[in-house]
Every structure is written in structure tokens, then in C-alpha cells.
Write an enzyme that holds these catalytic residues in place. Structure first.
Site: not given
Ligand SMILES: Cc1cc2nc3c(=O)[nH]c(=O)nc-3n(C[C@H](O)[C@H](O)[C@H](O)COP(=O)(O)O)c2cc1C
Length: 405
Positions: A214, A283, A293, A329, A343, A347
Site C-alpha cells: 500500500n 491484511d 517468478k 490507527f 475496531k 481489539k
């Protein structure tokens, strides 16, 4: 930039070491950070760097030894006026000679008299040949100065101008400024505390050359870590693949995948007082890793099965010990508050910093952010600004230091 960093008055003492050639860059960086700089050169310092260059960059005259016992400034006695004016005094580089003069309270040089007279914090950056640094006389002088409350920064190790390898290098300009900010930070509320911060993306390899990731740059996590360090914390910085220009002062653990980050964080979690989970951890990872490859020639389309990575924040929540604070976060693209709050509870986190990654000037890669800080006790605060400002405010809120910004 937080209030306490703004318009600070800095005396920069420059002594006769070879690394004085780097001091124009220090002056430039200080001025760029909004500081008002008075440069003071020792008699021998002048032989290593040009007063004209320094005065041009500082935007004002510099102070030379010839100004000390002169009546040009009239009643304004330079060493007392500068000593009283300063918010902080930095000596960079500091020679063995000046360390010795300081340790015995000598006042023949303008800089040394100023150092005796000032009530401002003093940060000294010794820089010299490794044998000079290791000499018992130098070591003793540094001990004496530490006992008087003077901060002695550790020289860096590497190749020295004299041709030796070893300890004795002047740290980089960034490190010098960060040490100064740490000294000036008015909060020391995290002194004696262990803070772990995760930052950056993770890479989940599909084959030897491709990965899922990301766009996280780790800037928000870095800002949280730096702000904790300013406040006196011992900071462990666990980061995924991202470039950081200066990680000085942190215990750095660099990892690649989510599983590696999980192992690293969980192994250290017990000893941590605060854990800030600012990394953008993947995730999912590929269900199977191809050792070879994946070749384009073999298929028009490739299907990759993904499996979930362990949720590190949830694992930390399960094993949270008494007195430990967990700060998560949540980067969300929709239903920001509902998702973040759910969340936090699921958690077992104490706080969650929610940011809407679709808002402009917020989220991945930007220098600014706009967040909501939700707490378990139901409070919700909104902070926006540079990532540094947001980090300062988040810590202020958690540590209840409203006065710091
Ligand atoms: C080329 C050269 C480089 C020097 N570099 C250093 C140095 O990096 N660190 C140091 O402690 N002394 C160094 N010295 C010795 C100092 O210049 C000397 O001790 C001087 O008197 C320091 O005075 P000051 O601390 O009042 O500026 C160097 C000397 C020469 C000739």
C-alpha cells in the site's frame, strides 16, 4: 510546527575542530526552522570556518573573540547579553580543548564565559580524533560536564577527517537539530517509559519479484515516534519498507512482511508502556508463495488466492497488561467513526486515531493529516495540521498536556 518549536533563540558556539566546515549548514537549517541564531566563534574556530559565510546565512553579525574585550557594543557585555538571550546553547563542533576549558570553568574565550553565564540548557557535540575522544582526560571532562547538567551528545562512528576510523564524527545536521528540539521540548512526561511505534507499509511477496503493498510512507508513525522521543521516551521504531531520513535516538527494527512485523512487535510488547500501531499492515498475503517468478508466457490471467494475516493490534489487545496503553490507527474510506469505534472495542485498544483516506490532504503520503482521536472513555477530538502537529496533539490528549501546543 508546535508552538514550543517556534522562533527559538539559539546560540551556536563553534570551536576549532575540522568539522566546523559543516556549521554553515547547521546555521542554514536552524534559520529554515524559524530559529534566531547568534553564532559565536572561538579564536581558533575562526580558522576553520568563515565568519562572513556564517553571518550571511544567519542574517546577522557573528561574534568573534575580538568582540569580547572590546567596547564596541558599549554597555552590552556580549557574553552576558548572549547568555541571557538564549533559549538554548549548542556547541558544535566542540573540541577537546573547549571541553577542557568548560570542565574547569575557564572564561578566557567569549564562548566559554558565555557558557559559564547562561541559564539556558547547553547541548555539546564533541567531535575529534578517536584517540583524543577516548583519552581519560577528555572522558573525565565530559563526565564533569554531565554532572553539571550539560547534555553531551554521542559522537558518531565512521571515517574521521584525520584518516582514522572510529568514534568522533560530528553528527549530521538533522541529528543536531533533533537533539536541540528534544532539549527544548517542555514535556518530559514519557521519561522512563518504553514506547513502541510501528510505521510504514508491509510487503507481502507473491513470488521473488512481486508483492502486495500500500502507499504508506510511515510519516505519521515517524511523527508519533519523534514526539514521544522529545518527551523523554525510549522509543522502539518497528518499520516496514519505507525511507526515513533520520531515525536517530530510536531503537530501529526494520521488517518486510506483516508476519515479520507481528513477530517483532509481540516479542517486545510485554516491556512496552505505550504501543502505537501506525503501520499500514497488509491484511492479506498470498496463500502460497511461488519460489519461481510467475511467468507471463504461461497464462493470460493469474488468480492469486489470499489468506488473512494475523491481526497484530487484536493480538496486542488480547495480551494487554495492566498499565499498558494501546493506540491504534484506522485508515477508512467510509463510515469512519463507526468503523473506527468498532475496531477500538473489538481489539481492546485504549485509543484509536481514525483518518479518512479519501479526504484531501489526509492519509497516505501527504505531509498533513486530519484525524479523529477516539478513546475508550468515549471522548472524541478532531485534529488537523501537519503530521507533526497531529502527533503532538494526539500525545497531548493521551498524556493530558493541553498546554503543549
Ligand atoms: C587541521 C586541524 C584539525 C583539528 N581538528 C580538531 C578536531 O576535530 N577536534 C578537536 O578537538 N581538535 C581539533 N584540532 C585541534 C584544535 O584546533 C586546537 O586544540 C584548538 O586550540 C581548539 O581551540 P578551541 O577549542 O578554543 O576552538 C585540530 C587542529 C588542526 C590543526
Amino acid at each position: 510546527m508546535p508552538d514550543w518549536k517556534q522562533k527559538r533563540k539559539v546560540v551556536l558556539g563553534i570551536t576549532g575542530g575540522i568539522s566546523a566546515y559543516k556549521t554553515p549548514e547547521i546555521v542554514r537549517a536552524l534559520v529554515k526552522s524559524g530559529c534566531d541564531v547568534e553564532a559565536v566563534l572561538t579564536s581558533d574556530g575562526e580558522k576553520f570556518v568563515s565568519p562572513m559565510v556564517l553571518s550571511t546565512l544567519a542574517g546577522k553579525r557573528v561574534w568573534r573573540q575580538s568582540d569580547f574585550l572590546s567596547d564596541d557594543a558599549g554597555w552590552k557585555i556580549p557574553h552576558i547579553t548572549l547568555a541571557d538571550w538564549a533559549d538554548v546553547v549548542i556547541v558544535a563542533p566542540c573540541t577537546a580543548e573547549t571541553l577542557s576549558n568548560m570542565a574547569r570553568g575557564a572564561g578566557k574565550e567569549l564562548l566559554c564565559s558565555l557558557l559559564l553565564a547562561t541559564g539556558a540548557p547547553v547541548v555539546v557535540f564533541p567531535a575529534m580524533n578517536v584517540n583524543m575522544l577516548n583519552h581519560p582526560a577528555t572522558a573525565r571532562n565530559m563526565e564533569i560536564l554531565k554532572e553539571t547538567g550539560i547534555i553531551i551528545a554521542d559522537p558518531e562512528t565512521g571515517s574521521l577527517a584525520c584518516g582514522y576510523e572510529g568514534k568522533g564524527r560530528l553528527p549530521s545536521v538533522e541529528v543536531i537539530l533533533e537533539e536541540m528540539w528534544k532539549t527544548l521540548c517542555p514535556s518530559k512526561k514519557l521519561e522512563g517509559k518504553n514506547v513502541l511505534v510501528t510505521a510504514g507499509p508491509t510487503w507481502e511477496f507473491l513470488d521473488p519479484v512481486r508483492f502486495l503493498s500500500n502507499p504508506s510512507t510511515g510519516k505519521m508513525g515517524y511523527a508519533m515516534a519523534r514526539s514521544a522521543w522529545y518527551r523523554g521516551a525510549s522509543v522502539t521504531f518497528v518499520h516496514g519498507p519505507a525511507a526515513f531520513s533520520n531515525l536517530s535516538g530510536f531503537d530501529v527494527k526494520s521488517v518486510v512482511s506483516a508476519e515479520e512485523m507481528k513477530r517483532t512487535v509481540l516479542a517486545l510488547s510485554e516491556e512496552m508502556d505505550y504501543i502505537v500501531k501506525a503501520a499500514a499492515v497488509g491484511d492479506f498475503r498470498a496463500a502460497s508463495f511461488s519460489d519461481r517468478k510467475i511467468k507471463r508466457a504461461n497464462a493470460d490471467a493469474v488468480t492469486v488466492d489470499l489468506v488473512q494475516n494475523t491481526d497484530i493490534a487484536a493480538s496486542l489487545g488480547e495480551r494487554k497488561r495492566q498499565g499498558q496503553t494501546l493506540i491504534g490507527f484506522a485508515a477508512e474510506s467510509h463510515d469512519l467513526l463507526a468503523n473506527a469505534s468498532e475496531k477500538m472495542k473489538r481489539k481492546n485498544l485504549d485509543y484509536i486515531v481514525a483518518n479518512d483516506i479519501t479526504a484531501s490532504g489526509s492519509g497516505f503520503g501527504t505531509d498533513t493529516n486530519s484525524v479523529r482521536l477516539l478513546s475508550r472513555d468515549g471522548s472524541a477530538d478532531e485534529f488537523s495540521g501537519t503530521k507533526e502537529d497531529v502527533a503532538e496533539r494526539v500525545w497531548n490528549r493521551i498524556l493530558e498536556e493541553d498546554w503543549l501546543l
